[in-house]
Design a protein around this motif. Sequence first.
Motif, PDB file in Angstrom:
ATOM      1  N   ALA A  86       1.504 -40.443  -2.924  1.00 59.20           N
ATOM      2  CA  ALA A  86       2.142 -41.232  -3.985  1.00 59.20           C
ATOM      3  C   ALA A  86       3.318 -42.052  -3.451  1.00 59.20           C
ATOM      4  CB  ALA A  86       2.604 -40.309  -5.107  1.00 59.20           C
ATOM      5  N   VAL A  87       4.214 -41.402  -2.719  1.00 62.15           N
ATOM      6  CA  VAL A  87       5.430 -42.067  -2.237  1.00 62.15           C
ATOM      7  C   VAL A  87       5.088 -43.194  -1.256  1.00 62.15           C
ATOM      8  CG1 VAL A  87       7.526 -41.769  -0.860  1.00 62.15           C
ATOM      9  CG2 VAL A  87       6.935 -40.082  -2.617  1.00 62.15           C
ATOM     10  N   PHE A  88       4.206 -42.893  -0.290  1.00 59.54           N
ATOM     11  CA  PHE A  88       3.930 -43.887   0.746  1.00 59.54           C
ATOM     12  C   PHE A  88       2.940 -44.952   0.301  1.00 59.54           C
ATOM     13  CE2 PHE A  88       6.320 -40.913   3.200  1.00 59.54           C
ATOM     14  CZ  PHE A  88       6.944 -41.702   4.153  1.00 59.54           C
ATOM     15  N   ASP A  89       2.156 -44.687  -0.747  1.00 57.77           N
ATOM     16  CA  ASP A  89       1.365 -45.772  -1.338  1.00 57.77           C
ATOM     17  C   ASP A  89       2.277 -46.803  -1.999  1.00 57.77           C
ATOM     18  OD1 ASP A  89      -1.277 -45.509  -0.674  1.00 57.77           O
ATOM     19  OD2 ASP A  89      -1.817 -44.290  -2.414  1.00 57.77           O
ATOM     20  N   ILE A  90       3.348 -46.319  -2.655  1.00 62.91           N
ATOM     21  CA  ILE A  90       4.324 -47.239  -3.260  1.00 62.91           C
ATOM     22  C   ILE A  90       4.989 -48.081  -2.171  1.00 62.91           C
ATOM     23  CG2 ILE A  90       6.544 -47.383  -4.464  1.00 62.91           C
ATOM     24  CD1 ILE A  90       5.654 -44.825  -6.018  1.00 62.91           C
ATOM     25  N   ILE A  91       5.418 -47.400  -1.077  1.00 61.77           N
ATOM     26  CA  ILE A  91       6.085 -48.104   0.023  1.00 61.77           C
ATOM     27  C   ILE A  91       5.133 -49.091   0.692  1.00 61.77           C
ATOM     28  CG2 ILE A  91       7.124 -47.807   2.315  1.00 61.77           C
ATOM     29  CD1 ILE A  91       8.174 -45.061   1.325  1.00 61.77           C
ATOM     30  N   ALA A  92       3.885 -48.644   0.947  1.00 69.92           N
ATOM     31  CA  ALA A  92       2.954 -49.433   1.763  1.00 69.92           C
ATOM     32  C   ALA A  92       2.250 -50.550   0.999  1.00 69.92           C
ATOM     33  CB  ALA A  92       1.906 -48.505   2.382  1.00 69.92           C
ATOM     34  N   TRP A  93       2.085 -50.411  -0.320  1.00 64.14           N
ATOM     35  CA  TRP A  93       1.309 -51.395  -1.065  1.00 64.14           C
ATOM     36  C   TRP A  93       2.082 -52.046  -2.214  1.00 64.14           C
ATOM     37  CZ3 TRP A  93      -2.364 -53.034   1.715  1.00 64.14           C
ATOM     38  CH2 TRP A  93      -3.052 -52.177   2.576  1.00 64.14           C
TER      39      TRP A  93
END
Length: 431
Positions: A86-93
């Motif tokens: 969840a956290v890194f999908d927000i950061i990455a996309w």
Amino acid sequence: MKRRRNPMIVTLLGLRGNGRASVYTEPLWGLSMMLVLPYTSVFMLALGVHDAQIGLLATISMLSQVVFGLLSGVITDKLGRRITTAVFDIIAWAIPCLIWAFAQNFWWFLAASVVNGAWQVTQNSWDCLLVEDVDRAEIPKVYSLVKVAAEFSALFAPIAAVLVSSLGLELAVRILYLNAFVIMSLKIWLLYRYTTETTTGRIRMQETRGVSIWRSLSEYRGVLALIVRSKGTIFALVIAALVGAVALVNGTFWQVVISQRLGVPDALLPFFPMVRSLLSVLFFFTLIPLLTHARHLKAPTLIGFGVYLAGQLLLVGIPAPGGPAVTATYGLLAVCLMLDAFGAGMLFMLAESLVALHVDRAERSRVMAIQRTCVMLVTAPFGWISGWLSGMDRTWPFLLTSALLVLGLIVAGLFWVTTHAETHDDAHSHA
């Protein structure tokens, strides 16, 4: 007699928990990023970013992925699969989509490329979330469903084509990036809402509690020694690196060469990846299984390199019409798409398979993480090199990929390392 149901349909309908949430939300990728990816390089050109800068951005993105890829296993174990995704999908996309939507020049794209590299973390955590609680016998079918969902997502391409033809390239692409931000945010929320932490994830969170990231990374030294000592692993790495470099160049400059040199209108650009994806799905269900069902993978690997090479050379050889693309141009591009769909589909699958077949089973996860990082490091410079070449002649990046594919033919032909599966099947065979 009762008709037997398709096993893929049975798997799709029978999925529960994390597997269901992961697979069922995957088509949202097609309604978000897949709509805009065909326009990425052409959008940069429209905003004054040069070919060499586009290549440099591809290299910087790859280097960012290297850093995040190295950290991915450690982060996933410490935070857990669900929260990490969840956290890194927000950061990455989500965040890069907003940057791209309002981009004005090279520096905006540079910032987005660096942040977008974080997708390597979610590549790791999402994979774990997808399969760790799924029946092992179902895992190949689950990955097949994900692959098919990704390929079929290209069917949404006409939406982007309509927008570009009616609003113009720049405005349409900005709207598509904003749409991607909204849809990806929805995908992230749905995946978090309908998943739970995996059993393995809870165990690894407990085991890594109080262990520093640096200590976890230092343990990779022993894994590196395993890789260096394995002739088969080194061979698989070389094949994966060559395939990855060709994919990077094609992903960055294929749309540029058909748009700027061959005169294909912007509105038609998304139809090419759509057709390639559909052809790839067709080959995956027909010809590719026939060629790769045996234990001996040398011949199909050579065929994959040869067919992919033919597609790249044909692209270079298509005469520039000197204006809008003509019927002959589209006919030759159709043949290119067919050769690329088969050659690339075959090689991507075989490159992954060779790495998996040669890997040390006891250290699979950490070896795979280091292998992925090594491949990205070797691949990274080819973005900048191909951008420099494209600045001089739009066909030159594909002469570079052709040379890489010839090298692949030589490596696979002369230095083939028999896999464990082949050894078990026939101790005297080397093909």
